[in-house]
Structures are given as structure tokens and as C-alpha cells.
Design a protein around this motif. Structure first.
Motif, PDB file in Angstrom:
ATOM      1  N   SER A 149      -9.168 -92.310  34.844  1.00 52.91           N
ATOM      2  CA  SER A 149      -9.449 -91.154  33.416  1.00 52.91           C
ATOM      3  C   SER A 149      -9.953 -92.391  32.094  1.00 52.91           C
ATOM      4  CB  SER A 149      -7.784 -91.145  33.214  1.00 52.91           C
ATOM      5  OG  SER A 149      -8.427 -90.542  31.469  1.00 52.91           O
ATOM      6  N   CYS A 150     -10.272 -91.797  31.378  1.00 45.01           N
ATOM      7  CA  CYS A 150     -11.059 -92.666  29.977  1.00 45.01           C
ATOM      8  C   CYS A 150     -10.275 -92.701  29.080  1.00 45.01           C
ATOM      9  CB  CYS A 150     -12.204 -91.693  29.551  1.00 45.01           C
ATOM     10  SG  CYS A 150     -11.587 -90.458  28.627  1.00 45.01           S
ATOM     11  N   TRP A 151     -10.287 -93.846  28.408  1.00 46.92           N
ATOM     12  CA  TRP A 151      -8.742 -94.453  27.404  1.00 46.92           C
ATOM     13  C   TRP A 151      -9.567 -94.262  26.212  1.00 46.92           C
ATOM     14  CZ3 TRP A 151      -4.055 -94.583  28.928  1.00 46.92           C
ATOM     15  CH2 TRP A 151      -3.088 -95.383  28.155  1.00 46.92           C
ATOM     16  N   GLU A 152      -9.433 -93.504  25.889  1.00 50.73           N
ATOM     17  CA  GLU A 152      -9.654 -92.671  24.736  1.00 50.73           C
ATOM     18  C   GLU A 152      -9.089 -92.441  23.282  1.00 50.73           C
ATOM     19  OE1 GLU A 152      -8.470 -89.121  25.474  1.00 50.73           O
ATOM     20  OE2 GLU A 152      -8.519 -90.315  26.757  1.00 50.73           O
ATOM     21  N   GLY A 153      -9.507 -92.271  22.217  1.00 54.82           N
ATOM     22  CA  GLY A 153      -8.647 -91.652  21.014  1.00 54.82           C
ATOM     23  C   GLY A 153      -7.888 -93.956  20.372  1.00 54.82           C
ATOM     24  N   VAL A 154      -7.868 -94.751  21.106  1.00 53.41           N
ATOM     25  CA  VAL A 154      -8.241 -95.583  19.774  1.00 53.41           C
ATOM     26  C   VAL A 154      -8.397 -95.961  18.554  1.00 53.41           C
ATOM     27  CG1 VAL A 154      -8.105 -98.325  20.256  1.00 53.41           C
ATOM     28  CG2 VAL A 154      -7.342 -97.449  22.068  1.00 53.41           C
ATOM     29  N   ARG A 155      -8.390 -95.769  17.473  1.00 48.26           N
ATOM     30  CA  ARG A 155      -8.612 -95.833  15.878  1.00 48.26           C
ATOM     31  C   ARG A 155      -8.283 -97.052  15.493  1.00 48.26           C
ATOM     32  NH1 ARG A 155     -11.363 -93.092  18.459  1.00 48.26           N
ATOM     33  NH2 ARG A 155     -11.957 -91.049  18.792  1.00 48.26           N
ATOM     34  N   ASN A 156      -7.659 -97.944  16.342  1.00 51.33           N
ATOM     35  CA  ASN A 156      -7.555 -99.264  15.473  1.00 51.33           C
ATOM     36  C   ASN A 156      -8.570 -99.908  15.088  1.00 51.33           C
ATOM     37  OD1 ASN A 156      -6.401-102.527  14.934  1.00 51.33           O
ATOM     38  ND2 ASN A 156      -4.702-101.256  14.506  1.00 51.33           N
ATOM     39  N   TYR A 157      -9.302-100.527  14.705  1.00 49.49           N
ATOM     40  CA  TYR A 157     -10.856-102.037  14.560  1.00 49.49           C
ATOM     41  C   TYR A 157     -10.149-103.290  15.156  1.00 49.49           C
ATOM     42  CZ  TYR A 157     -12.626 -99.232  11.363  1.00 49.49           C
ATOM     43  OH  TYR A 157     -13.451 -97.893  10.904  1.00 49.49           O
ATOM     44  N   GLN A 158      -9.157-103.450  15.263  1.00 42.87           N
ATOM     45  CA  GLN A 158      -8.556-104.603  15.935  1.00 42.87           C
ATOM     46  C   GLN A 158      -8.503-104.101  17.797  1.00 42.87           C
ATOM     47  OE1 GLN A 158      -4.894-106.582  15.172  1.00 42.87           O
ATOM     48  NE2 GLN A 158      -5.782-108.339  16.565  1.00 42.87           N
ATOM     49  N   ALA A 159      -8.168-103.146  18.062  1.00 45.68           N
ATOM     50  CA  ALA A 159      -8.220-102.758  19.306  1.00 45.68           C
ATOM     51  C   ALA A 159      -8.996-102.152  19.743  1.00 45.68           C
ATOM     52  CB  ALA A 159      -6.857-101.534  19.522  1.00 45.68           C
ATOM     53  N   ARG A 160     -10.071-101.527  18.944  1.00 48.58           N
ATOM     54  CA  ARG A 160     -11.934-100.884  19.475  1.00 48.58           C
ATOM     55  C   ARG A 160     -12.164-102.043  19.918  1.00 48.58           C
ATOM     56  NH1 ARG A 160     -15.799-100.675  15.766  1.00 48.58           N
ATOM     57  NH2 ARG A 160     -14.883-102.170  14.793  1.00 48.58           N
ATOM     58  N   ASN A 161     -11.605-103.658  19.177  1.00 47.52           N
ATOM     59  CA  ASN A 161     -12.861-104.481  18.706  1.00 47.52           C
ATOM     60  C   ASN A 161     -12.623-104.668  20.388  1.00 47.52           C
ATOM     61  OD1 ASN A 161     -14.458-104.336  16.779  1.00 47.52           O
ATOM     62  ND2 ASN A 161     -13.072-105.946  15.233  1.00 47.52           N
TER      63      ASN A 161
END
Length: 154
Positions: free
Chosen positions: A24-36
Motif C-alpha cells: 500500500s502507499c503510506w499517504e496522508g502524512v501532513r507534518n513537515y518533519q515527518a514528510r521530510n
């Protein structure tokens, strides 16, 4: 290879969901540190603890493997998605995701209380007060320590 912990709410997406889907894709991360971390550090072949949060029994429920490195989270551009971000631009995406595959469930859920009691995990962001990151690194020593406690989890 690196090690990670990804948090998910099992009512939305659980280790059993991943097992059924196989990947599966791991989508929906909406925190900049986690995104980075997803964008810059999470690599194909890395192993991931899947952690169930915001539920009655919080803890590590399984293991996944990263099979596709960071790419734009297309849900950010979909007005019908809960993860839509009107400020995100496809030509310069704000949010990223990775693909993971199911490896296995843990023998038992490894509860947060047990993880907090382990001195080897004192630096793991998960056990520190106030940490809300949905993606966090796990050192090899921490990874191995958690696996040794797997059969002791109640």
C-alpha cells in the motif's frame, strides 16, 4: 538499511489491512518533519514497525518493508480526499508518500507501556512525552531490543 516506526489509527488502516492488501502507499502524512523523513531518508528496503495509535490497545502490531521511495502524495491534489491540501501544487508538491509491503504481524501487540519500560528505548521519540510524529527513525539497537521483547508482550 534503516529502521522506522510509522503510526496509524487501526480504524483507518491497520496491519491487517496491509496484510490483506499485501502492499500500500503510506499517504496522508501532513507534518513537515515527518514528510521530510519520508522524502529524504526513508529508502527502498528499509524496515518499518507499524504502530497502532489512538485506539484501546496502542502498540507495535507488525512489520512492513519500504518497496517504493518517496513520490508526491497525489491525495493532496484530490478535492474529494480527506488529505487534500489546496495549497499543494503538483508542479512543486508539498506532501510525499512511500509504498510499503506487509512482512508480518508481531507475535503479539507490543504495547506502549512495555516500550516505555525499556531503558534501551529512552531516546526513541515514541516514548518521549509530547511526541506526535507519525514517522520516526528507530536505531538498529532499538529495533533489535523491541524484537527481543516481542514474545514477552502481553
Amino acid at each position: 538499511m534503516a529502521y522506522w516506526l510509522f503510526k496509524t489509527e487501526p480504524d483507518t488502516f491497520s496491519i491487517d489491512t496491509l496484510r490483506a492488501q499485501k502492499n500500500s502507499c503510506w499517504e496522508g502524512v501532513r507534518n513537515y518533519q515527518a514528510r521530510n523523513m519520508l522524502r529524504d531518508d526513508v529508502k527502498q528496503g528499509d524496515l518499518v514497525f507499524i504502530y497502532h495509535s489512538s485506539c484501546k490497545q496502542v502498540g507495535i502490531a507488525g512489520i512492513a518493508r519500504v518497496v517504493k521511495e518517496s513520490y508526491p502524495d497525489h491525495f493532496a491534489f484530490d478535492p474529494q480526499s480527506d488529505y487534500c491540501d489546496a495549497k499543494s501544487d503538483p508542479s512543486n508538491p508539498r506532501w510525499m508518500m512511500v509504498d510499503i509491503e506487509f512482512v508480518r504481524k508481531t507475535e503479539r501487540l507490543i504495547p506502549l507501556a512495555l516500550l516505555k519500560s525499556m531503558p534501551e528505548l529512552s531516546e526513541l521519540p515514541l516514548v518521549k512525552r509530547g511526541n506526535r510524529l507519525s514517522v520516526m527513525p528507530v536505531s538498529e539497537i532499538e529495533w533489535q531490543a523491541i524484537l527481543t521483547k516481542e514474545t514477552l508482550a502481553k
